[in-house]
Scaffold this motif. Structure first.
Motif, PDB file in Angstrom:
ATOM      1  N   ALA A 182      38.101 -35.977  39.652  1.00  0.00           N
ATOM      2  CA  ALA A 182      38.939 -36.469  40.754  1.00  0.00           C
ATOM      3  C   ALA A 182      38.151 -36.602  42.042  1.00  0.00           C
ATOM      4  CB  ALA A 182      40.127 -35.533  40.946  1.00  0.00           C
ATOM      5  N   LEU A 183      37.256 -35.662  42.301  1.00  0.00           N
ATOM      6  CA  LEU A 183      36.492 -35.657  43.549  1.00  0.00           C
ATOM      7  C   LEU A 183      35.183 -36.441  43.447  1.00  0.00           C
ATOM      8  CD1 LEU A 183      36.979 -31.901  44.526  1.00  0.00           C
ATOM      9  CD2 LEU A 183      38.175 -33.897  45.478  1.00  0.00           C
ATOM     10  N   GLY A 184      34.860 -36.883  42.241  1.00  0.00           N
ATOM     11  CA  GLY A 184      33.620 -37.642  42.051  1.00  0.00           C
ATOM     12  C   GLY A 184      32.373 -36.803  42.290  1.00  0.00           C
ATOM     13  N   VAL A 185      32.408 -35.537  41.903  1.00  0.00           N
ATOM     14  CA  VAL A 185      31.275 -34.645  42.135  1.00  0.00           C
ATOM     15  C   VAL A 185      30.078 -35.098  41.303  1.00  0.00           C
ATOM     16  CG1 VAL A 185      30.449 -32.260  41.954  1.00  0.00           C
ATOM     17  CG2 VAL A 185      32.823 -32.721  42.615  1.00  0.00           C
ATOM     18  N   GLN A 186      28.911 -35.160  41.970  1.00  0.00           N
ATOM     19  CA  GLN A 186      27.698 -35.594  41.290  1.00  0.00           C
ATOM     20  C   GLN A 186      26.548 -34.635  41.593  1.00  0.00           C
ATOM     21  OE1 GLN A 186      26.726 -39.646  42.306  1.00  0.00           O
ATOM     22  NE2 GLN A 186      28.570 -40.488  41.345  1.00  0.00           N
ATOM     23  N   VAL A 187      25.612 -34.583  40.679  1.00  0.00           N
ATOM     24  CA  VAL A 187      24.367 -33.852  40.875  1.00  0.00           C
ATOM     25  C   VAL A 187      23.222 -34.816  40.582  1.00  0.00           C
ATOM     26  CG1 VAL A 187      22.914 -31.948  40.099  1.00  0.00           C
ATOM     27  CG2 VAL A 187      25.394 -31.638  40.247  1.00  0.00           C
ATOM     28  N   SER A 188      22.388 -35.047  41.583  1.00  0.00           N
ATOM     29  CA  SER A 188      21.277 -36.005  41.452  1.00  0.00           C
ATOM     30  C   SER A 188      21.776 -37.384  41.039  1.00  0.00           C
ATOM     31  CB  SER A 188      20.241 -35.502  40.439  1.00  0.00           C
ATOM     32  OG  SER A 188      19.719 -34.258  40.830  1.00  0.00           O
ATOM     33  N   GLY A 189      22.932 -37.763  41.569  1.00  0.00           N
ATOM     34  CA  GLY A 189      23.479 -39.087  41.273  1.00  0.00           C
ATOM     35  C   GLY A 189      24.179 -39.209  39.949  1.00  0.00           C
ATOM     36  N   THR A 190      24.319 -38.105  39.219  1.00  0.00           N
ATOM     37  CA  THR A 190      24.979 -38.129  37.909  1.00  0.00           C
ATOM     38  C   THR A 190      26.299 -37.378  37.980  1.00  0.00           C
ATOM     39  OG1 THR A 190      22.837 -38.168  36.782  1.00  0.00           O
ATOM     40  CG2 THR A 190      24.755 -37.512  35.486  1.00  0.00           C
ATOM     41  N   PRO A 191      27.430 -37.970  37.586  1.00  0.00           N
ATOM     42  CA  PRO A 191      28.719 -37.268  37.629  1.00  0.00           C
ATOM     43  C   PRO A 191      28.688 -36.013  36.781  1.00  0.00           C
ATOM     44  CG  PRO A 191      29.034 -39.625  37.239  1.00  0.00           C
ATOM     45  CD  PRO A 191      27.564 -39.360  37.106  1.00  0.00           C
ATOM     46  N   VAL A 192      29.269 -34.929  37.313  1.00  0.00           N
ATOM     47  CA  VAL A 192      29.334 -33.670  36.578  1.00  0.00           C
ATOM     48  C   VAL A 192      30.318 -33.781  35.415  1.00  0.00           C
ATOM     49  CG1 VAL A 192      29.975 -31.232  36.740  1.00  0.00           C
ATOM     50  CG2 VAL A 192      28.631 -32.306  38.566  1.00  0.00           C
ATOM     51  N   ALA A 193      31.443 -34.420  35.647  1.00  0.00           N
ATOM     52  CA  ALA A 193      32.448 -34.609  34.596  1.00  0.00           C
ATOM     53  C   ALA A 193      32.012 -35.740  33.676  1.00  0.00           C
ATOM     54  CB  ALA A 193      33.805 -34.921  35.212  1.00  0.00           C
ATOM     55  N   SER A 194      31.881 -35.431  32.397  1.00  0.00           N
ATOM     56  CA  SER A 194      31.361 -36.417  31.449  1.00  0.00           C
ATOM     57  C   SER A 194      32.371 -36.720  30.344  1.00  0.00           C
ATOM     58  CB  SER A 194      30.070 -35.886  30.807  1.00  0.00           C
ATOM     59  OG  SER A 194      29.709 -36.668  29.681  1.00  0.00           O
ATOM     60  N   ASP A 195      32.474 -37.994  30.004  1.00  0.00           N
ATOM     61  CA  ASP A 195      33.168 -38.392  28.772  1.00  0.00           C
ATOM     62  C   ASP A 195      32.236 -39.318  27.992  1.00  0.00           C
ATOM     63  OD1 ASP A 195      33.226 -40.573  30.427  1.00  0.00           O
ATOM     64  OD2 ASP A 195      35.362 -41.006  30.145  1.00  0.00           O
ATOM     65  N   ARG A 196      30.952 -38.930  27.963  1.00  0.00           N
ATOM     66  CA  ARG A 196      29.893 -39.746  27.375  1.00  0.00           C
ATOM     67  C   ARG A 196      30.177 -40.110  25.913  1.00  0.00           C
ATOM     68  NH1 ARG A 196      27.692 -42.906  25.659  1.00  0.00           N
ATOM     69  NH2 ARG A 196      25.588 -43.174  24.900  1.00  0.00           N
ATOM     70  N   ALA A 197      30.581 -39.139  25.108  1.00  0.00           N
ATOM     71  CA  ALA A 197      30.815 -39.418  23.689  1.00  0.00           C
ATOM     72  C   ALA A 197      31.973 -40.385  23.498  1.00  0.00           C
ATOM     73  CB  ALA A 197      31.075 -38.112  22.937  1.00  0.00           C
ATOM     74  N   ALA A 198      33.040 -40.184  24.263  1.00  0.00           N
ATOM     75  CA  ALA A 198      34.178 -41.096  24.168  1.00  0.00           C
ATOM     76  C   ALA A 198      33.781 -42.502  24.595  1.00  0.00           C
ATOM     77  CB  ALA A 198      35.327 -40.578  25.024  1.00  0.00           C
ATOM     78  N   GLY A 199      32.954 -42.565  25.635  1.00  0.00           N
ATOM     79  CA  GLY A 199      32.471 -43.875  26.082  1.00  0.00           C
ATOM     80  C   GLY A 199      31.605 -44.553  25.038  1.00  0.00           C
ATOM     81  N   ALA A 200      30.747 -43.762  24.359  1.00  0.00           N
ATOM     82  CA  ALA A 200      29.897 -44.330  23.307  1.00  0.00           C
ATOM     83  C   ALA A 200      30.739 -44.843  22.145  1.00  0.00           C
ATOM     84  CB  ALA A 200      28.904 -43.283  22.822  1.00  0.00           C
ATOM     85  N   LEU A 201      31.762 -44.069  21.765  1.00  0.00           N
ATOM     86  CA  LEU A 201      32.650 -44.496  20.685  1.00  0.00           C
ATOM     87  C   LEU A 201      33.406 -45.764  21.074  1.00  0.00           C
ATOM     88  CD1 LEU A 201      33.878 -43.926  17.920  1.00  0.00           C
ATOM     89  CD2 LEU A 201      35.578 -42.475  19.054  1.00  0.00           C
ATOM     90  N   LYS A 202      33.854 -45.798  22.305  1.00  0.00           N
ATOM     91  CA  LYS A 202      34.558 -46.990  22.794  1.00  0.00           C
ATOM     92  C   LYS A 202      33.639 -48.206  22.773  1.00  0.00           C
ATOM     93  CE  LYS A 202      37.116 -48.732  26.823  1.00  0.00           C
ATOM     94  NZ  LYS A 202      37.585 -48.399  28.196  1.00  0.00           N
ATOM     95  N   GLY A 203      32.367 -47.995  23.186  1.00  0.00           N
ATOM     96  CA  GLY A 203      31.422 -49.098  23.183  1.00  0.00           C
ATOM     97  C   GLY A 203      31.153 -49.629  21.785  1.00  0.00           C
ATOM     98  N   GLN A 204      30.985 -48.716  20.820  1.00  0.00           N
ATOM     99  CA  GLN A 204      30.764 -49.150  19.444  1.00  0.00           C
ATOM    100  C   GLN A 204      31.979 -49.904  18.903  1.00  0.00           C
ATOM    101  OE1 GLN A 204      28.104 -49.112  17.658  1.00  0.00           O
ATOM    102  NE2 GLN A 204      26.740 -47.672  18.686  1.00  0.00           N
ATOM    103  N   THR A 205      33.156 -49.415  19.225  1.00  0.00           N
ATOM    104  CA  THR A 205      34.381 -50.081  18.771  1.00  0.00           C
ATOM    105  C   THR A 205      34.490 -51.473  19.373  1.00  0.00           C
ATOM    106  OG1 THR A 205      35.494 -47.934  18.581  1.00  0.00           O
ATOM    107  CG2 THR A 205      36.889 -49.901  18.642  1.00  0.00           C
ATOM    108  N   ARG A 206      34.164 -51.577  20.649  1.00  0.00           N
ATOM    109  CA  ARG A 206      34.236 -52.874  21.317  1.00  0.00           C
ATOM    110  C   ARG A 206      33.260 -53.868  20.686  1.00  0.00           C
ATOM    111  NH1 ARG A 206      34.133 -51.115  26.084  1.00  0.00           N
ATOM    112  NH2 ARG A 206      31.876 -51.172  26.401  1.00  0.00           N
ATOM    113  N   ARG A 207      32.062 -53.406  20.317  1.00  0.00           N
ATOM    114  CA  ARG A 207      31.104 -54.296  19.667  1.00  0.00           C
ATOM    115  C   ARG A 207      31.652 -54.818  18.347  1.00  0.00           C
ATOM    116  NH1 ARG A 207      25.677 -50.641  20.116  1.00  0.00           N
ATOM    117  NH2 ARG A 207      25.733 -50.338  22.379  1.00  0.00           N
ATOM    118  N   VAL A 208      32.292 -53.949  17.583  1.00  0.00           N
ATOM    119  CA  VAL A 208      32.856 -54.362  16.301  1.00  0.00           C
ATOM    120  C   VAL A 208      33.941 -55.414  16.516  1.00  0.00           C
ATOM    121  CG1 VAL A 208      34.197 -53.600  14.308  1.00  0.00           C
ATOM    122  CG2 VAL A 208      32.299 -52.197  15.138  1.00  0.00           C
TER     123      VAL A 208
END
Length: 558
Positions: A182-208
């Motif tokens: 919610a606050l957009g907290v980042q460390v060295s320009g990288t968001p602390v809150a991650s949904d990386r795996a969900a994003g990767a799955l979404k990306g693979q699904t979108r490609r299909v």
């Protein structure tokens, strides 16, 4: 005594060591699962700060496992962990494909390219190394899926044994994730809150989904052809009587002309060969085309340039080559005014696409009479392939002019060892290259070193350009027209992570009217395109070329 009994006795005899081992395995399991959930899918993203985030998928997984009874928990944990393992394999494939082809892995289309990768390794480093690499990759993938499944089951059991503290920890982690997001907290320009795996799955699904949608749309596009119904006598009338050569130089990209380490040698060659051709009466115009592929899959570049369609994946390639789309080379055959031939030293198996390209005859790696050594992936030096073309086709007396498509392969990665130009009269059956191959650099000395790869790549491009233009200077006539271009940029290790997909293209002729026909293109004089020369999509080249040389559009519609 059974193994498990002995292990239990050892644990009972050394409780402190057993406790330390359990805790170590717990930590390793957590590190593996969390690391897999945070793993980026690009090489530049593999930085330590990317693994210091809070993965939402780990929190959701913990809550789910805490809510389940023992048996369902074990099943769900195993499936969840195996899913994480599969996603990790796909992320690693993304990293490899992005490095070599400039795009992510497509689970619908790209499995066949893995076999091509194995063949490339076999040609470059030997069949033993290729087999070992293939077996190792399969074992690693299976091991990764198995280990992540076991690690997740172990963590599920740990959560169940400490349910109260685990529930409290999941609540705290979830609250922290929501607050950071919610606050957009980042460390060295990288968001602390991650949904990386969900994003990767979404990306693979979108490609299909995009791939499946594209199939029907592209099939319709391929049937719509501005020159599909043009009568033979209205195709390329302004080139009648000319011997026309379309030559592709492997990996000849913009990087070769502009990279500060590579360009000096290549531009010296281009300028020297421009001057030499001018002394022989030839002049050139050069520009840029944006290729549909990058780093590899050269056939996508060839088919894009010659079909007038954007062919950037294997599905599109299969669709268009199985149809009757008019290719640029096929247009010459359709006129009935040219003999058509292909010189393909890189082809080592059946190549049914010859019909689609409109080639009466194709010379593959086994038809050119070469008896010398291979140079890494390339079956023979470009200079030999060009001399064989001269001996077998271009130098023969014939009733009609010749249209040729030539694929030059000496500049194919890994650029070691490299051939050198020899006296054309000494080429013979290619045995002369034996000493050159033995004295050349080893593939292993170059393939993993970015700087050395760039240097050797530049040498390879200079060799190919010099060989092709020397052939023209030596064997060309007043009626020879040479069109040569790159098929794609070299891999990211050479061209860089953010390189364009542009490749040089040149038209060379002795007859001034041939170049006057393309004056409106505003291309640069000579073999070296200026930095600000026009840039076109490679798929536009067919129609521009046909139009420039007098072809009359007669469209067909899908």
């Amino acid at each position: 005594m059974p193994v498990f009994t002995r292990l239990r006795d050892a644990r009972d005899a050394h409780p402190a060591a057993a406790r330390a081992l359990r805790r170590t395995l717990h930590v390793l399991a957590a590190a593996l699962v969390v690391g897999a959930l945070l793993l980026p899918n690009t090489a530049p993203g593999l930085r330590p700060d990317r693994f210091t985030r809070i993965p939402a998928e780990a929190i959701v997984g913990a809550v789910l496992l805490l809510a389940l009874p023992r048996r369902p928990r074990i099943v769900v944990a195993a499936l969840y962990g195996a899913g994480i393992g599969v996603l990790t394999v796909l992320n690693l494939l993304d990293i490899g494909f992005t490095e070599y082809l400039g795009r992510g892995f497509n689970v619908v289309l790209d499995w066949g390219l893995l076999d091509d990768a194995r063949s490339y390794l076999a040609d470059s480093m030997g069949s033993t190394a290729a087999t070992a690499a293939a077996v190792g990759a399969v074992v690693l993938a299976l091991l990764l899926v198995t280990v992540t499944a076991l690690a997740t089951v172990r963590l599920g059991d740990l959560l169940a044994r400490h349910r109260v503290r685990a529930t409290r920890g999941a609540l705290i982690a979830g609250t922290a994730w929501v607050a950071c997001a919610a606050l957009g907290v980042q460390v060295s320009g990288t968001p602390v809150a991650s949904d990386r795996a969900a994003g990767a799955l979404k990306g693979q699904t979108r490609r299909v989904v995009d791939t499946l949608r594209d199939e029907a749309a592209f099939a319709k596009e391929a049937r719509t052809d501005a020159f599909g119904a043009t009568p033979p006598d209205l195709l390329v009338p302004d080139l009648r009587g000319k011997d026309v050569v379309f030559a592709f130089i492997e990996s000849y990209g913009r990087t070769a002309v502009e990279d500060p380490l590579i360009a000096p040698g290549v531009t010296r060659t281009l300028d020297a060969r421009t001057a030499a051709l001018a002394r022989a009466g030839y002049h050139a115009r050069s520009g840029w085309l944006t290729s549909a592929t990058y780093g590899g899959s050269s056939w996508l570049g060839h088919s894009t340039a010659l079909s007038g369609l954007w062919i950037d994946n294997q599905q599109r390639y299969r669709t268009v080559t199985s149809g009757d789309r008019l290719t640029l080379t096929g247009a010459f055959r359709k006129t009935g005014a040219w003999d058509t031939v292909g010189v393909m030293p890189g082809v080592q198996k059946a190549w049914p696409e010859a019909r689609w390209y409109g080639l009466d005859k194709v010379y593959d790696a086994f038809d050119l009479g070469y008896r010398g050594p291979k140079f890494s992936w390339s079956t023979m030096p470009d200079q030999y392939a060009l001399e064989a073309f001269q001996r077998l086709e271009h130098g023969r007396e014939r009733d009609r002019p010749l249209m040729s498509e030539i694929i030059l392969t000496s500049s194919h990665q890994p650029w070691a060892p490299l051939p050198e130009l020899v006296d054309w009269d000494e080429l013979g059956d290619g045995s002369v290259f034996g000493a050159i191959e033995k004295a050349g650099r080893k593939t292993s000395d170059v393939i993993a070193d970015s700087t050395e790869s760039r240097r050797e790549y530049g040498r390879a491009i200079a060799y190919s350009v010099a060989g092709l233009t020397q052939w023209l200077e030596r064997y060309g006539t007043d009626d020879t027209v040479l069109v040569f271009l790159g098929d794609h940029q070299p891999i990211a290790r050479v061209s860089g992570d953010r390189a364009s997909r542009d490749v040089p293209v040149s038209v060379v002729a002795k007859d001034p009217e041939v170049l006057e026909k393309i004056d409106a293109w505003n291309w640069t004089e000579g073999l070296r395109p200026a930095q600000d020369a026009p840039v076109w999509k490679m798929s536009s080249f067919r129609d521009r070329f046909l139009t420039a040389y007098g072809s009359t559009p007669r469209p067909t519609k899908g």
